[in-house]
Design a protein around this motif. Structure first.
Motif, PDB file in Angstrom:
ATOM      1  N   ALA A  16       0.839  -1.198   0.000  1.00 30.35           N
ATOM      2  CA  ALA A  16       0.000   0.000   0.000  1.00 30.35           C
ATOM      3  C   ALA A  16       0.871   1.244   0.000  1.00 30.35           C
ATOM      4  CB  ALA A  16      -0.927   0.023   1.219  1.00 30.35           C
ATOM      5  N   THR A  17       0.428   2.258  -0.714  1.00 34.26           N
ATOM      6  CA  THR A  17       1.008   3.596  -0.646  1.00 34.26           C
ATOM      7  C   THR A  17      -0.116   4.550  -0.286  1.00 34.26           C
ATOM      8  OG1 THR A  17       2.716   3.136  -2.303  1.00 34.26           O
ATOM      9  CG2 THR A  17       2.139   5.448  -1.928  1.00 34.26           C
ATOM     10  N   VAL A  18       0.114   5.358   0.740  1.00 33.80           N
ATOM     11  CA  VAL A  18      -0.897   6.286   1.229  1.00 33.80           C
ATOM     12  C   VAL A  18      -0.370   7.701   1.063  1.00 33.80           C
ATOM     13  CG1 VAL A  18      -2.299   6.985   3.208  1.00 33.80           C
ATOM     14  CG2 VAL A  18      -1.620   4.581   2.940  1.00 33.80           C
ATOM     15  N   LEU A  19      -1.068   8.520   0.288  1.00 34.69           N
ATOM     16  CA  LEU A  19      -0.680   9.921   0.168  1.00 34.69           C
ATOM     17  C   LEU A  19      -1.171  10.673   1.402  1.00 34.69           C
ATOM     18  CD1 LEU A  19      -1.305  10.641  -3.605  1.00 34.69           C
ATOM     19  CD2 LEU A  19       0.841  10.290  -2.439  1.00 34.69           C
ATOM     20  N   THR A  20      -0.294  11.485   1.969  1.00 33.50           N
ATOM     21  CA  THR A  20      -0.612  12.177   3.215  1.00 33.50           C
ATOM     22  C   THR A  20      -0.452  13.687   3.058  1.00 33.50           C
ATOM     23  OG1 THR A  20       1.670  11.987   4.030  1.00 33.50           O
ATOM     24  CG2 THR A  20       0.130  10.214   4.618  1.00 33.50           C
ATOM     25  N   SER A  21      -1.078  14.417   3.968  1.00 38.55           N
ATOM     26  CA  SER A  21      -0.948  15.863   4.003  1.00 38.55           C
ATOM     27  C   SER A  21      -0.834  16.302   5.455  1.00 38.55           C
ATOM     28  CB  SER A  21      -2.157  16.530   3.338  1.00 38.55           C
ATOM     29  OG  SER A  21      -1.981  17.933   3.233  1.00 38.55           O
TER      30      SER A  21
ATOM     31  N   THR B 206      -0.231  14.563  10.523  1.00 36.78           N
ATOM     32  CA  THR B 206      -0.078  13.894   9.233  1.00 36.78           C
ATOM     33  C   THR B 206      -1.289  13.003   8.993  1.00 36.78           C
ATOM     34  OG1 THR B 206       2.333  13.864   9.486  1.00 36.78           O
ATOM     35  CG2 THR B 206       1.388  12.393   7.832  1.00 36.78           C
ATOM     36  N   VAL B 207      -2.088  13.334   7.985  1.00 41.01           N
ATOM     37  CA  VAL B 207      -3.337  12.608   7.764  1.00 41.01           C
ATOM     38  C   VAL B 207      -3.370  11.992   6.371  1.00 41.01           C
ATOM     39  CG1 VAL B 207      -4.573  14.117   9.362  1.00 41.01           C
ATOM     40  CG2 VAL B 207      -4.567  14.660   6.915  1.00 41.01           C
ATOM     41  N   ALA B 208      -4.128  10.908   6.262  1.00 45.02           N
ATOM     42  CA  ALA B 208      -4.341  10.268   4.962  1.00 45.02           C
ATOM     43  C   ALA B 208      -5.273  11.135   4.131  1.00 45.02           C
ATOM     44  CB  ALA B 208      -4.940   8.879   5.154  1.00 45.02           C
ATOM     45  N   THR B 209      -4.911  11.354   2.889  1.00 41.21           N
ATOM     46  CA  THR B 209      -5.718  12.195   1.999  1.00 41.21           C
ATOM     47  C   THR B 209      -6.793  11.403   1.263  1.00 41.21           C
ATOM     48  OG1 THR B 209      -4.243  11.881   0.115  1.00 41.21           O
ATOM     49  CG2 THR B 209      -3.747  13.710   1.613  1.00 41.21           C
ATOM     50  N   GLU B 210      -6.896  10.133   1.546  1.00 42.80           N
ATOM     51  CA  GLU B 210      -7.828   9.234   0.856  1.00 42.80           C
ATOM     52  C   GLU B 210      -7.476   9.069  -0.623  1.00 42.80           C
ATOM     53  OE1 GLU B 210     -11.957   9.438   1.837  1.00 42.80           O
ATOM     54  OE2 GLU B 210     -11.563  10.172   3.863  1.00 42.80           O
ATOM     55  N   ILE B 211      -6.169   9.072  -0.887  1.00 37.08           N
ATOM     56  CA  ILE B 211      -5.645   8.631  -2.181  1.00 37.08           C
ATOM     57  C   ILE B 211      -4.705   7.485  -1.865  1.00 37.08           C
ATOM     58  CG2 ILE B 211      -4.381   9.257  -4.274  1.00 37.08           C
ATOM     59  CD1 ILE B 211      -5.053  12.189  -3.611  1.00 37.08           C
ATOM     60  N   PHE B 212      -5.046   6.291  -2.338  1.00 34.96           N
ATOM     61  CA  PHE B 212      -4.320   5.075  -1.978  1.00 34.96           C
ATOM     62  C   PHE B 212      -3.913   4.305  -3.222  1.00 34.96           C
ATOM     63  CE2 PHE B 212      -7.587   5.863   1.224  1.00 34.96           C
ATOM     64  CZ  PHE B 212      -6.855   5.888   2.394  1.00 34.96           C
ATOM     65  N   LEU B 213      -2.800   3.592  -3.114  1.00 31.02           N
ATOM     66  CA  LEU B 213      -2.409   2.615  -4.120  1.00 31.02           C
ATOM     67  C   LEU B 213      -2.235   1.288  -3.404  1.00 31.02           C
ATOM     68  CD1 LEU B 213      -0.984   5.526  -4.873  1.00 31.02           C
ATOM     69  CD2 LEU B 213      -0.048   4.194  -6.764  1.00 31.02           C
TER      70      LEU B 213
ATOM     71  N   PRO C 129       4.176  12.015   1.073  1.00 37.47           N
ATOM     72  CA  PRO C 129       3.553  13.344   1.196  1.00 37.47           C
ATOM     73  C   PRO C 129       2.971  13.808  -0.138  1.00 37.47           C
ATOM     74  CG  PRO C 129       5.738  13.322   2.213  1.00 37.47           C
ATOM     75  CD  PRO C 129       5.615  12.041   1.428  1.00 37.47           C
ATOM     76  N   LEU C 130       1.749  14.295  -0.089  1.00 39.32           N
ATOM     77  CA  LEU C 130       1.128  14.886  -1.262  1.00 39.32           C
ATOM     78  C   LEU C 130       1.684  16.293  -1.446  1.00 39.32           C
ATOM     79  CD1 LEU C 130      -2.554  14.701  -2.324  1.00 39.32           C
ATOM     80  CD2 LEU C 130      -1.510  16.947  -2.101  1.00 39.32           C
ATOM     81  N   THR C 131       2.048  16.622  -2.672  1.00 36.15           N
ATOM     82  CA  THR C 131       2.597  17.946  -2.949  1.00 36.15           C
ATOM     83  C   THR C 131       1.474  18.891  -3.362  1.00 36.15           C
ATOM     84  OG1 THR C 131       3.051  17.295  -5.243  1.00 36.15           O
ATOM     85  CG2 THR C 131       4.828  17.027  -3.638  1.00 36.15           C
ATOM     86  N   GLY C 132       1.634  20.150  -2.998  1.00 36.34           N
ATOM     87  CA  GLY C 132       0.650  21.160  -3.368  1.00 36.34           C
ATOM     88  C   GLY C 132      -0.525  21.197  -2.409  1.00 36.34           C
ATOM     89  N   TYR C 133      -1.522  21.965  -2.805  1.00 32.74           N
ATOM     90  CA  TYR C 133      -2.699  22.192  -1.964  1.00 32.74           C
ATOM     91  C   TYR C 133      -3.558  20.950  -1.873  1.00 32.74           C
ATOM     92  CZ  TYR C 133      -6.974  24.504  -0.251  1.00 32.74           C
ATOM     93  OH  TYR C 133      -8.088  24.872   0.471  1.00 32.74           O
ATOM     94  N   TRP C 134      -4.050  20.690  -0.668  1.00 27.52           N
ATOM     95  CA  TRP C 134      -5.033  19.625  -0.462  1.00 27.52           C
ATOM     96  C   TRP C 134      -5.979  20.057   0.641  1.00 27.52           C
ATOM     97  CZ3 TRP C 134      -6.220  16.979   4.049  1.00 27.52           C
ATOM     98  CH2 TRP C 134      -7.148  15.932   3.911  1.00 27.52           C
ATOM     99  N   ARG C 135      -7.255  19.837   0.423  1.00 29.75           N
ATOM    100  CA  ARG C 135      -8.222  20.078   1.487  1.00 29.75           C
ATOM    101  C   ARG C 135      -9.433  19.177   1.295  1.00 29.75           C
ATOM    102  NH1 ARG C 135      -9.378  23.895   5.440  1.00 29.75           N
ATOM    103  NH2 ARG C 135      -7.835  25.416   4.761  1.00 29.75           N
ATOM    104  N   ASP C 136      -9.859  18.565   2.386  1.00 26.64           N
ATOM    105  CA  ASP C 136     -11.138  17.871   2.425  1.00 26.64           C
ATOM    106  C   ASP C 136     -12.212  18.938   2.600  1.00 26.64           C
ATOM    107  OD1 ASP C 136     -13.454  16.555   3.156  1.00 26.64           O
ATOM    108  OD2 ASP C 136     -12.507  15.208   4.577  1.00 26.64           O
TER     109      ASP C 136
END
Length: 415
Positions: free
Chosen positions: A157-162, A197-204, A256-263
């Motif tokens: 698994a790979t989890v993108l985080t922000s 550090t939270v999961a952005t709900e983008i997973f592989l 880490p997710l790069t750039g802006y992210w917001r739920d």
């Protein structure tokens, strides 16, 4: 030329767009949350679909459960994202009954449980890698290198985080990781998070490992007959059981997710993200080679009349402004008459603000009319948007008189 890791059949992408979105209250009474407008002309689902398409992923499924018709026309079979093709491409997935065990048919009990319900289809497709995205987040990261690295490294698994504040982390899944990114712990919506550090709900996921883990969890969590009859596998959302179990393998990694992210799945977050957009803090539209693709409305250019005044705002095609608009985002076809004012608000498609009306710190859904002299909302005292600062007005409403901050008007209301 397509990257060797991402050509058709080797990677399957899934957009989870089925949640009811109850926290958005009256704005999701009659629409799926991923169909909510963002920035005037986009919809929330655009960000996930665009990111996947720009990563050269040819097979993209969209899972829909709630208010399916509200988003079907917009998706148009994947055509706006060039996913309408004879082989592979776009596929729309909706709940079915009678297709297998109760825990694998019908409506899902969480986004982890949804993967179990889709397991037969995922397995039949045969892709080595599964990419899963939520459809209510604003982001625009280049996912192609992430996919390639995930496959090359043989991760489960790979989890993108922000990074968010610890206060905001309480509404998310906190991911703990070592210096090399290996996930060492998972905290599911903790009251006292260990980090921001939270999961952005983008997973592989490694598909084979994922499916085996889901079935193991089903056996462990839904062993009694009552649970089986209810159709609840017990897996719930990904942060409850699935991600912690995968982390135990030592082959799940946070990136880490790069750039802006917001739920943006809560009213305050939704408005705050639009404030961020107007303040230049949102970079998702800044990559010419990765545009956020949308199903654009066929409208003429926006117009500001001689009496109109626009400050720090965004106007969508077809907007017609003769009054004052400040710190706001107007959707397609919005009319602000002479003498009307709109401040710190998001006004969706085909709304009309009549002369003398004042709208402040409000989200107006489609086709609302604010009558002459009405006063909607109030100027907030806090810097960041909070849910109780906002007025939310459901679509097709007619608003008159005074509406206090924090009010919620159901679709079709007449005040």
């Amino acid at each position: 030329m397509l990257r060797p890791m991402t050509r058709r059949g080797e990677v399957l992408a899934l957009v989870q767009a089925g949640g009811q979105g109850s926290r958005m209250d009256v704005l999701t009474r009659e629409r799926a949350k991923p169909a909510l407008p963002y920035g005037g002309v986009h919809r929330l689902i655009d960000f996930a679909l665009s990111g996947l398409v720009h990563a050269d992923l040819a097979d993209v499924w969209v899972s829909l459960e709630y208010q399916v018709t509200s988003i079907d026309d917009y998706l148009s079979g994947g055509r706006p994202w060039s996913l309408d093709r004879n082989r592979g491409g776009f596929r729309r997935i909706v709940p079915q009954t009678g297709t297998g065990p109760a825990t694998e048919s019908g409506f899902a009990h969480g986004n982890g449980d949804l993967l179990l319900r889709m397991s037969a289809d995922i397995e039949a497709f045969g892709a080595r890698t599964l990419v899963v995205c939520s459809a209510d987040h604003v982001f625009n990261m280049d996912l192609a290198p992430v996919v390639e690295e995930h496959v090359a490294a043989g991760r489960v698994a790979t989890v993108l985080t922000s990074e968010v504040t610890k206060k905001d982390a309480t509404d998310n899944v906190v991911v703990l990781a070592g210096r090399d990114g290996t996930i060492t712990g998972v905290e599911n919506k903790p009251s006292r998070p260990s980090s921001g550090t939270v999961a952005t709900e983008i997973f592989l996921y490694d598909t084979e490992v994922l499916l085996a883990t889901l079935r193991d969890l089903r056996r462990e969590l839904s062993g009694d007959a009552d649970a089986e009859d209810d159709g609840d596998s017990g897996i719930g959302d990904f942060g409850e059981h699935l991600l912690p179990r995968l982390a135990e393998t030592g082959r799940a990694v946070a990136v880490p997710l790069t750039g802006y992210w917001r739920d943006v799945g809560q009213p305050g977050l939704y408005l705050q993200s639009h404030r961020d957009l107007l303040a230049g803090k949102v970079d998702v539209f800044d990559a010419p080679d990765r545009p956020v693709i949308s199903h654009w409305p066929d409208r003429p250019a926006a117009r500001v009349r001689a009496s109109g005044e626009c400050r720090d705002s965004m106007l969508s095609p077809g907007a017609d402004v003769a009054g004052v608009v400040s710190g706001s985002v107007l959707g397609p076809g919005v009319v602000v008459e002479k003498g009307a004012e709109v401040h710190d608000s998001v006004v969706m498609e085909d709304c009309v603000i009549r002369a003398g009306a004042v709208v402040r710190t409000t989200v107006l859904d489609e086709r609302c009319e604010v009558l002459a002299g009405a006063r909607v909302g109030a100027e907030p005292t806090r810097r960041l948007a909070h849910d109780d600062d906002l007025v939310l007005v459901g679509r097709d409403s007619r608003v008159s008189g005074g509406i206090a901050a924090g009010a919620r008007l159901e679709p079709g209301s007449a005040t």
